[in-house]
Design a protein around this motif. Structure first.
Motif, short mmCIF file in Angstrom:
data_model
loop_
_atom_site.label_atom_id
_atom_site.label_comp_id
_atom_site.label_asym_id
_atom_site.label_seq_id
_atom_site.Cartn_x
_atom_site.Cartn_y
_atom_site.Cartn_z
N ARG A 135 57.11 33.26 36.84
CA ARG A 135 56.29 34.30 37.52
C ARG A 135 56.47 33.99 38.88
N ARG A 136 56.99 32.52 39.24
CA ARG A 136 57.26 32.00 40.89
C ARG A 136 58.40 32.96 41.01
N ARG A 137 58.42 33.23 42.43
CA ARG A 137 59.31 33.98 43.23
C ARG A 137 59.77 33.26 44.34
N PHE A 138 58.93 32.85 45.24
CA PHE A 138 59.16 31.96 46.28
C PHE A 138 58.86 30.50 46.26
N ALA A 139 59.41 29.79 46.89
CA ALA A 139 59.16 28.38 47.15
C ALA A 139 57.79 27.83 47.26
N GLU A 140 57.11 28.84 48.16
CA GLU A 140 55.99 28.43 48.50
C GLU A 140 54.61 29.00 47.16
N ASP A 141 55.00 29.48 46.35
CA ASP A 141 54.31 30.10 45.45
C ASP A 141 53.35 29.02 44.53
N ARG A 142 52.08 28.99 44.53
CA ARG A 142 51.18 28.12 43.98
C ARG A 142 51.38 28.42 42.29
N GLU A 198 39.84 26.11 42.23
CA GLU A 198 40.34 26.92 43.27
C GLU A 198 41.72 27.41 42.93
N HIS A 199 42.14 28.88 43.22
CA HIS A 199 43.55 29.31 42.86
C HIS A 199 43.52 30.63 43.57
N PRO A 200 44.36 31.18 44.23
CA PRO A 200 44.46 32.50 44.98
C PRO A 200 44.14 33.34 43.89
N GLN A 201 44.48 33.31 42.73
CA GLN A 201 44.39 34.62 41.68
C GLN A 201 42.87 34.39 40.99
N ASN A 202 42.13 33.47 41.21
CA ASN A 202 40.66 33.29 40.57
C ASN A 202 39.87 34.00 41.70
N LEU A 203 38.77 34.41 41.27
CA LEU A 203 37.83 35.29 41.89
C LEU A 203 36.78 34.49 42.73
N THR A 204 36.65 34.87 44.04
CA THR A 204 35.56 34.16 44.86
C THR A 204 34.43 34.75 44.17
N ASP A 205 32.83 34.14 44.68
CA ASP A 205 31.59 34.76 44.15
C ASP A 205 31.50 36.13 44.68
N ALA A 206 32.15 36.32 46.04
CA ALA A 206 31.92 37.80 46.50
C ALA A 206 32.67 38.53 45.71
N GLN A 207 33.74 38.14 45.09
CA GLN A 207 34.55 39.26 44.29
C GLN A 207 33.95 39.30 43.01
N ASP A 258 43.12 47.99 37.82
CA ASP A 258 43.14 46.71 37.54
C ASP A 258 43.40 46.07 38.67
N LEU A 259 42.66 44.96 39.23
CA LEU A 259 42.73 44.11 40.32
C LEU A 259 43.22 42.80 40.26
N ALA A 260 43.80 42.34 39.03
CA ALA A 260 44.55 41.14 38.86
C ALA A 260 45.42 41.06 39.84
N GLN A 261 45.72 39.78 40.19
CA GLN A 261 46.69 39.28 41.06
C GLN A 261 46.40 40.00 42.49
N ALA A 262 45.74 40.59 42.90
CA ALA A 262 45.45 41.43 44.05
C ALA A 262 44.81 40.36 45.13
N GLY A 263 45.35 40.40 46.49
CA GLY A 263 44.73 39.63 47.49
C GLY A 263 43.22 39.89 47.83
N ARG A 264 42.49 38.64 48.13
CA ARG A 264 41.03 39.02 48.34
C ARG A 264 40.69 40.12 49.12
N GLY A 299 49.26 41.22 47.54
CA GLY A 299 48.98 40.50 46.62
C GLY A 299 48.41 39.01 46.92
N CYS A 300 47.74 38.19 46.01
CA CYS A 300 47.11 37.03 46.14
C CYS A 300 47.97 35.89 46.63
N LEU A 301 49.30 35.98 46.56
CA LEU A 301 50.09 35.10 46.86
C LEU A 301 50.54 35.17 48.27
N GLU A 302 50.04 36.27 49.05
CA GLU A 302 50.37 36.37 50.45
C GLU A 302 49.60 35.65 51.25
N PRO A 303 50.17 34.94 52.48
CA PRO A 303 49.21 34.27 53.33
C PRO A 303 48.24 35.28 54.21
#
Lengths: 340, 362
Positions: B298-305, B231-240, B199-205, B171-175
């Motif tokens: 939606r947050r699960r871990f302290a690190e989640d943005r 910028e946000h991990p859930q948003n899509l880069t140009d490549a995506q 559906d690729l919502a929330q998936a890692g890049r 998922g997109c919140l994994e480092p």
């Protein structure tokens, strides 16, 4: 005389010395995948095993996956032969009682799904050693034969932290990817083990372990268990006990005799045939047919364990070193993690 | 500072929200005088207005609340919702949610229906159509044979992952930003075979780029904005974005605040900025709505943005009731009526149709 046995003549001196030593030491197997049943008890007895970390099936169920796990009933019904141990003190007492100590372990963390709090309950049921990923990716991390090889997930970090909190051994098992294994070492405080693998330097198999990773484990104070699974020792033909002793030798020379143990990984009693799941057991790492999952000659079950001891004596290992390799190292690391 | 949400709180909150917000009013793009008359004018699929994400149905949601949401959606002119029947549940929980959804739908036959086929789409108006979806495939684990069974039960859209690593990928919140796993590759192929939209919502890049490379079936990103704008991990880069376009997929622009801007209270202008960016990058055919009005944690871990609820949904589009006004903004913004119809539903339904038309092989 059966084909394949090493020496055509019996060295009586070695035999006596082996028997003497075995009567004094505590023999511990750091990872067993055998079916956990009466047949296993007979085999453990035949090899003089004193303690065994079981992860194999009973009635098709892995140990303590649920409250009604058939393993719980089995250890209770077999209380004359077995003792379920959650401390090294209990293992020692069981040895003196003439019972075999059983430690419950998992090769993978799938039993807790996405909820690390479940480890509290499984700890109560006796879980004292826990793997992370098994060959393929899961919630915790990535496996050693999967196309995706990466570090622990966020959840995986929490799992390692929780295992430490509960004083359950963190076992990278041999089935995690190198990145996940190294990450577990980064997150963990205290010793981390690899219960069952072989040196990749001697046999290039993705399931086998690099020197760097074995050294990293040893630096935590951990132990690396060496398996007798033939395909982890030989690409073709059947390996001999001499080959197995070479693996032990290699690990001891690399890590020192305080960081090597038996992680035999046998599958006594299992009678599966047919093709394996190639995603989990690709041909680079495993024979594609279960029928070909053979073991080192003489080490398919525990009856051959005294020959490992004899082999180490013959190679000139000291009694102290043999005591550690045959079980003392497992007991040391287990005592350090469990605290008791 | 913030700490991890306890497992109980996470799952409990996920189960607490139920039902759908919906009241119906009809897209002005139709030419029928009274489209609420059942059967008088079956909606052409490409006139329908669709939101690629609406709150979950769950056993806990009372029928009255479910009905109120259905009616709010209809009043706002939203004909179709993709409604997640699971976001982290077990298989049992997912099936219970499906049962509850079907139970609510049978209690409101004049208000809403489950859409499982192209034929269902033609029968939607004047009701709303619910397409079942999943926010991740955690409930099936390695058992990919369950995909076609869930499809038969009315789940036609499935996310490969949630926010975190699962059996299929990151998922997109994994480092780690890891690729698809071997199982993930099999899942993608199975989805196409089973008539399920990927559906690729929330998936890692990296997971999503590989999935887009691999898939040969319909694909969407139900809720994502442009990383270049915010910028946000859930948003899509140009490549995506480019990879979605190459697969003829669609991206559902989202009103979920952290995806819009760094401001504490974003506005509809921010949403339009993302929409314009993606239209310019990929073309009008590849944008949809994935508004995601859903106040669950939606947050699960302290690190989640991710913020904690209640979420500051944007001024000017902070609930589905603002949909008619949003349509006006699109018009004022320079989009033609045809383009607006595409963005508001035509594109999404174009991608969904082949999956809805598919019959899963036995």
């Amino acid at each position: 005389m059966k084909d394949g046995l090493a020496a055509p003549t019996v060295d009586h001196g070695l035999l006596l010395e082996t028997r003497q030593l075995l009567s004094e030491i505590t023999v511990v197997n750091g990872l067993d995948a055998s079916d956990f049943d009466e047949g296993l008890i007979r085999s453990m007895r035949s090899g003089g095993l004193h303690a065994n970390l079981v992860t194999g099936l009973r009635n098709g169920v892995r140990p303590i996956m649920s409250l009604d796990s058939p393993h719980l009933r089995f250890v209770r019904e077999q209380s004359r032969e077995l003792h379920l141990a959650t401390s090294v003190e209990e293992i020692t007492r069981a040895r003196n009682d003439g019972r075999i100590a059983i430690v419950f372990g998992w090769q993978v963390a799938d039993g807790i799904g996405e909820n690390e709090e479940m480890l509290e309950g499984f700890h109560r049921l006796g879980l004292r050693s826990c793997g992370l990923a098994y060959n393929v990716g899961n919630y915790v991390g990535s496996g050693c034969v999967d196309p995706a090889q990466g570090p622990l997930s966020r959840f995986g970090e929490r799992v390692v932290e929780k295992l430490q909190e509960l004083r359950i051994v963190v076992d990278i098992g041999g089935h995690c990817s190198e990145a996940t294994s190294l990450d577990a070492l980064r997150v963990a405080r205290g010793p981390v083990v690899c219960s069952h693998t072989n040196p990749r330097a001697l046999r290039d198999n993705p399931r086998n372990m690099t020197d760097a990773l074995m050294l990293a484990i040893a630096r935590t104070g951990g132990v690396v268990g060496i398996t007798t699974f033939n395909f982890f020792l030989a690409a073709a033909g059947q390996a001999s006990i001499e080959d197995y002793l070479k693996h032990i030798d290699y690990a001891v020379r690399l890590l020192g005799d305080e960081h090597v143990g038996l992680g035999l990984d046998q599958i006594i009693g299992r009678q599966i045939t047919g093709p394996v799941d190639p995603r989990k057991f690709p041909p680079t790492a495993y024979p594609p047919m279960y029928e070909d999952w053979i073991y080192v000659d003489g080490l398919a079950d525990f009856s051959g364990v005294p020959q490992i001891t004899a082999g180490l004596i013959a190679r000139g290992y000291s009694q102290e070193a043999i005591t550690r390799i045959m079980g003392g190292n497992w007991l040391r690391v287990w005592r350090e993690v469990w605290g008791t | 500072m913030t700490r991890d949400i306890t497992r109980r709180a996470f799952v409990g909150s996920a189960a607490a929200v139920g039902g759908l917000a919906a009241t119906g009013c009809v897209s002005p793009a139709t030419t029928v005088a009274d489209p609420r008359a059942a059967g008088s004018h079956p909606g052409q699929p490409h006139d329908l207005v669709a939101d690629a994400s609406a709150p979950m149905s769950s056993p806990g949601r009372a029928l009255a609340a479910f009905r109120a949401e259905v009616r709010a959606r209809r009043a706002a002119g939203c004909d179709i919702v993709l409604s997640p029947v699971a976001a982290g549940e077990t298989l049992e929980g997912t099936l219970r949610n499906l049962v509850a959804l079907q139970s609510h739908l049978s209690a409101l036959p004049g208000d809403a229906l489950l859409v499982r086929s192209v034929e269902d789409l033609t029968r939607v108006r004047p009701r709303i159509g619910v397409i079942g979806s999943l926010h991740g495939l955690q409930m099936i684990g390695e058992n990919i044979a369950l995909i076609r069974h869930l499809r038969a039960a009315g789940v036609s859209v499935m996310q490969l992952t949630g926010y975190w690593k699962n059996w299929n990928g990151d998922g997109c919140l994994e480092p780690g930003d890891n690729p698809l796993t071997g199982l993930g590759r099999m899942v993608i192929q199975e989805m196409t075979r089973a008539g399920v939209v990927l559906d690729l919502a929330q998936a890692g890049r990296r997971t999503s780029l590989e999935a887009l490379e691999l898939t040969t079936g319909p694909v969407i990103v139900s809720r994502a904005n442009a990383a270049r704008v915010q910028e946000h991990p859930q948003n899509l880069t140009d490549a995506q974005i480019d990879a979605v376009r190459a697969r003829s997929g669609v991206i559902g622009v989202s009103a979920y605040p952290p995806l819009l801007s760094a401001s504490s209270r974003p506005t509809v202008e921010d949403l339009l900025r993302h929409l314009h960016y993606i239209v310019e990058r990929a073309g009008i055919e590849h944008v949809a709505l994935g508004l995601d009005f859903d106040d669950r944690p939606r947050r699960r871990f302290a690190e989640d943005r991710l913020p904690d609820p209640p979420y500051a949904y944007p001024v000017g589009i902070d609930s589905i009731a603002d949909l008619p006004a949003f349509r006006e903004r699109l018009s004022a913004s320079g989009f033609s009526a045809d383009d607006i119809a595409k963005v508001l539903g035509g594109n999404l339904l174009r991608v969904l149709e082949p999956a809805l038309a598919a019959v899963a092989p036995a």
